[in-house]
Write a protein that holds these residues in place. Structure first.
Motif, PDB file in Angstrom:
ATOM      1  N   PHE A 188      29.636 -20.135  85.776  1.00  0.00           N
ATOM      2  CA  PHE A 188      28.337 -20.515  85.229  1.00  0.00           C
ATOM      3  C   PHE A 188      27.243 -20.477  86.292  1.00  0.00           C
ATOM      4  CE2 PHE A 188      30.811 -22.645  81.749  1.00  0.00           C
ATOM      5  CZ  PHE A 188      30.277 -21.884  80.719  1.00  0.00           C
ATOM      6  N   ASN A 189      27.605 -20.766  87.525  1.00  0.00           N
ATOM      7  CA  ASN A 189      26.618 -20.650  88.597  1.00  0.00           C
ATOM      8  C   ASN A 189      26.188 -19.202  88.785  1.00  0.00           C
ATOM      9  OD1 ASN A 189      26.574 -23.388  89.168  1.00  0.00           O
ATOM     10  ND2 ASN A 189      28.150 -23.253  90.749  1.00  0.00           N
ATOM     11  N   GLN A 190      27.120 -18.287  88.632  1.00  0.00           N
ATOM     12  CA  GLN A 190      26.763 -16.876  88.712  1.00  0.00           C
ATOM     13  C   GLN A 190      25.817 -16.480  87.585  1.00  0.00           C
ATOM     14  OE1 GLN A 190      27.626 -14.734  91.134  1.00  0.00           O
ATOM     15  NE2 GLN A 190      28.814 -16.280  92.222  1.00  0.00           N
ATOM     16  N   LEU A 191      26.081 -17.003  86.389  1.00  0.00           N
ATOM     17  CA  LEU A 191      25.179 -16.727  85.263  1.00  0.00           C
ATOM     18  C   LEU A 191      23.793 -17.328  85.499  1.00  0.00           C
ATOM     19  CD1 LEU A 191      27.537 -17.312  82.192  1.00  0.00           C
ATOM     20  CD2 LEU A 191      26.589 -15.136  82.978  1.00  0.00           C
ATOM     21  N   ALA A 192      23.758 -18.513  86.088  1.00  0.00           N
ATOM     22  CA  ALA A 192      22.471 -19.160  86.356  1.00  0.00           C
ATOM     23  C   ALA A 192      21.634 -18.357  87.348  1.00  0.00           C
ATOM     24  CB  ALA A 192      22.694 -20.573  86.887  1.00  0.00           C
ATOM     25  N   MET A 193      22.294 -17.627  88.254  1.00  0.00           N
ATOM     26  CA  MET A 193      21.576 -16.805  89.223  1.00  0.00           C
ATOM     27  C   MET A 193      21.259 -15.416  88.688  1.00  0.00           C
ATOM     28  SD  MET A 193      23.322 -17.827  92.878  1.00  0.00           S
ATOM     29  CE  MET A 193      24.995 -17.508  92.334  1.00  0.00           C
ATOM     30  N   GLY A 194      21.525 -15.198  87.391  1.00  0.00           N
ATOM     31  CA  GLY A 194      21.195 -13.923  86.769  1.00  0.00           C
ATOM     32  C   GLY A 194      22.238 -12.847  86.950  1.00  0.00           C
ATOM     33  N   ARG A 195      23.408 -13.217  87.415  1.00  0.00           N
ATOM     34  CA  ARG A 195      24.484 -12.247  87.606  1.00  0.00           C
ATOM     35  C   ARG A 195      25.434 -12.320  86.421  1.00  0.00           C
ATOM     36  NH1 ARG A 195      25.886 -13.986  93.860  1.00  0.00           N
ATOM     37  NH2 ARG A 195      23.838 -13.444  94.765  1.00  0.00           N
ATOM     38  N   SER A 196      25.328 -11.346  85.566  1.00  0.00           N
ATOM     39  CA  SER A 196      26.107 -11.376  84.330  1.00  0.00           C
ATOM     40  C   SER A 196      27.106 -10.235  84.224  1.00  0.00           C
ATOM     41  CB  SER A 196      25.168 -11.340  83.123  1.00  0.00           C
ATOM     42  OG  SER A 196      24.361 -10.170  83.167  1.00  0.00           O
ATOM     43  N   GLU A 197      27.280  -9.479  85.301  1.00  0.00           N
ATOM     44  CA  GLU A 197      28.245  -8.393  85.273  1.00  0.00           C
ATOM     45  C   GLU A 197      29.676  -8.958  85.304  1.00  0.00           C
ATOM     46  OE1 GLU A 197      27.664  -5.225  84.818  1.00  0.00           O
ATOM     47  OE2 GLU A 197      25.522  -5.652  84.659  1.00  0.00           O
ATOM     48  N   PRO A 198      30.630  -8.228  84.744  1.00  0.00           N
ATOM     49  CA  PRO A 198      32.016  -8.730  84.748  1.00  0.00           C
ATOM     50  C   PRO A 198      32.547  -9.041  86.142  1.00  0.00           C
ATOM     51  CG  PRO A 198      31.794  -6.890  83.230  1.00  0.00           C
ATOM     52  CD  PRO A 198      30.489  -6.986  83.956  1.00  0.00           C
ATOM     53  N   ASP A 199      32.157  -8.228  87.126  1.00  0.00           N
ATOM     54  CA  ASP A 199      32.638  -8.485  88.487  1.00  0.00           C
ATOM     55  C   ASP A 199      32.121  -9.807  89.031  1.00  0.00           C
ATOM     56  OD1 ASP A 199      33.985  -6.129  88.438  1.00  0.00           O
ATOM     57  OD2 ASP A 199      32.455  -4.984  89.516  1.00  0.00           O
ATOM     58  N   ASP A 200      30.941 -10.215  88.610  1.00  0.00           N
ATOM     59  CA  ASP A 200      30.371 -11.472  89.088  1.00  0.00           C
ATOM     60  C   ASP A 200      31.099 -12.683  88.514  1.00  0.00           C
ATOM     61  OD1 ASP A 200      28.437  -9.970  90.455  1.00  0.00           O
ATOM     62  OD2 ASP A 200      27.137  -9.919  88.680  1.00  0.00           O
ATOM     63  N   LEU A 201      31.608 -12.543  87.294  1.00  0.00           N
ATOM     64  CA  LEU A 201      32.267 -13.670  86.627  1.00  0.00           C
ATOM     65  C   LEU A 201      33.781 -13.666  86.804  1.00  0.00           C
ATOM     66  CD1 LEU A 201      30.341 -13.491  83.228  1.00  0.00           C
ATOM     67  CD2 LEU A 201      29.731 -14.789  85.267  1.00  0.00           C
ATOM     68  N   ALA A 202      34.329 -12.552  87.270  1.00  0.00           N
ATOM     69  CA  ALA A 202      35.789 -12.430  87.329  1.00  0.00           C
ATOM     70  C   ALA A 202      36.415 -13.421  88.301  1.00  0.00           C
ATOM     71  CB  ALA A 202      36.166 -11.005  87.721  1.00  0.00           C
ATOM     72  N   GLY A 203      35.740 -13.712  89.418  1.00  0.00           N
ATOM     73  CA  GLY A 203      36.317 -14.607  90.417  1.00  0.00           C
ATOM     74  C   GLY A 203      36.554 -16.008  89.872  1.00  0.00           C
ATOM     75  N   GLY A 204      35.544 -16.596  89.255  1.00  0.00           N
ATOM     76  CA  GLY A 204      35.682 -17.942  88.720  1.00  0.00           C
ATOM     77  C   GLY A 204      36.660 -18.022  87.571  1.00  0.00           C
ATOM     78  N   ILE A 205      36.604 -17.033  86.669  1.00  0.00           N
ATOM     79  CA  ILE A 205      37.513 -17.037  85.522  1.00  0.00           C
ATOM     80  C   ILE A 205      38.954 -16.825  85.994  1.00  0.00           C
ATOM     81  CG2 ILE A 205      38.122 -15.851  83.382  1.00  0.00           C
ATOM     82  CD1 ILE A 205      35.173 -15.235  83.001  1.00  0.00           C
ATOM     83  N   GLY A 206      39.128 -15.944  86.976  1.00  0.00           N
ATOM     84  CA  GLY A 206      40.473 -15.715  87.511  1.00  0.00           C
ATOM     85  C   GLY A 206      41.048 -16.964  88.134  1.00  0.00           C
ATOM     86  N   GLN A 207      40.233 -17.699  88.890  1.00  0.00           N
ATOM     87  CA  GLN A 207      40.693 -18.948  89.488  1.00  0.00           C
ATOM     88  C   GLN A 207      41.088 -19.948  88.411  1.00  0.00           C
ATOM     89  OE1 GLN A 207      37.996 -20.791  92.299  1.00  0.00           O
ATOM     90  NE2 GLN A 207      38.859 -22.811  91.937  1.00  0.00           N
ATOM     91  N   ALA A 208      40.287 -20.019  87.362  1.00  0.00           N
ATOM     92  CA  ALA A 208      40.586 -20.965  86.282  1.00  0.00           C
ATOM     93  C   ALA A 208      41.925 -20.660  85.628  1.00  0.00           C
ATOM     94  CB  ALA A 208      39.463 -20.918  85.246  1.00  0.00           C
ATOM     95  N   MET A 209      42.177 -19.391  85.347  1.00  0.00           N
ATOM     96  CA  MET A 209      43.410 -19.028  84.660  1.00  0.00           C
ATOM     97  C   MET A 209      44.639 -19.165  85.563  1.00  0.00           C
ATOM     98  SD  MET A 209      42.469 -18.328  81.585  1.00  0.00           S
ATOM     99  CE  MET A 209      41.326 -19.692  81.853  1.00  0.00           C
TER     100      MET A 209
END
Length: 259
Positions: A188-209
């Motif tokens: 969500f911090n990546q989204l807040a900074m305007g980074r919405s590409e899959p590569d930007d979100l993959a790190g946090g989602i991967g850690q969660a899973m």
């Protein structure tokens, strides 16, 4: 007389024909979409991703889950060696003690108990300390009380190790849940900074899973081992109580070895 230059007819025709064939071929292959690019990256990641890569993807919390895994394996191995009926309720030792108690050989029975410490021998040894041939029924009531107190102590001593399995079974999934929350916060911090590409979100989602899966992979076996060894211990304690009670009855003459 004017000299007019004429281009070679055949090469020019071939060039125009090749261009005519090439242009439709180029237009027939559309540029890959964003989804196709993402799928290609996922396929490449799955092909090259190892177990160590997954471990690193879990972030710093995965180290605590690994410690819980090591602790679960160690405690389960210890319980498997120590908490089993063949070791806690040895038939050969019980038969020997039954014979000595039927002969009212207090010193021999006490020596046999001290030579082989264990739940049965420790319980009976505590009872033999209270034996008194001058008292009624050789002071059986106090012998039973001393045996009961010692048996509770023995059960508590073994249960202490079994409870560690319950601790790991509870903590590991909670750490995994914490990893899920921190991973989603990062995304969500990546989204807040305007980074919405899959590569930007993959790190946090991967850690969660990864942390969630890791916590469950440790917690489920730890919970199974906890209930398994707890039931084994309760069954062994019941057998010890029955065996020691029978020994005291042999000592007082209420029952005989033939019964």
């Amino acid at each position: 007389m004017k000299n007019h230059w004429r281009p070679p007819l055949i090469p020019v025709c071939l060039l125009l024909l090749g261009a005519a064939l090439l242009i439709p071929a180029v237009h027939s292959q559309p540029a890959p979409t964003t989804q196709e690019v993402v799928e290609e990256k996922i396929a490449a990641a799955e092909k090259d991703q190892s177990l160590w890569d997954l471990y690193k993807q879990g972030g710093w919390l995965i180290h605590f889950i690994a410690l819980c895994s090591i602790g679960t394996i160690s405690v389960a191995a210890y319980c498997g060696i120590q908490i089993n009926k063949s070791k806690m309720v040895p038939k050969a030792k019980i038969a020997e003690l039954n014979h000595l108690m039927s002969q009212r050989d207090v010193e021999g029975a006490f020596a046999a108990c001290k030579s082989a410490p264990g739940p049965v021998t420790n319980t009976l040894a505590a009872a033999l300390v209270k034996a008194n041939f001058e008292a009624e029924e050789y002071n059986k009531t106090k012998m039973e009380q001393a045996a009961a107190e010692t048996l509770v102590h023995e059960e508590t001593r073994y249960m202490l190790w079994i409870n560690y399995l319950n601790v790991f079974a509870t903590i590991a999934p909670m750490i995994g849940l914490l990893g899920t929350v921190t991973g989603m916060i990062e995304s969500f911090n990546q989204l807040a900074m305007g980074r919405s590409e899959p590569d930007d979100l993959a790190g946090g989602i991967g850690q969660a899973m990864v942390t969630t899966a890791g916590g469950l992979m440790v917690g489920i076996p730890a919970m199974f081992c906890y209930f398994f060894f707890r039931n084994v211990l309760h069954g062994a304690v019941a057998d010890i109580q029955k065996a020691v009670t029978n020994m005291l009855d042999l000592f007082t003459g209420e029952v005989t070895l033939d019964q």
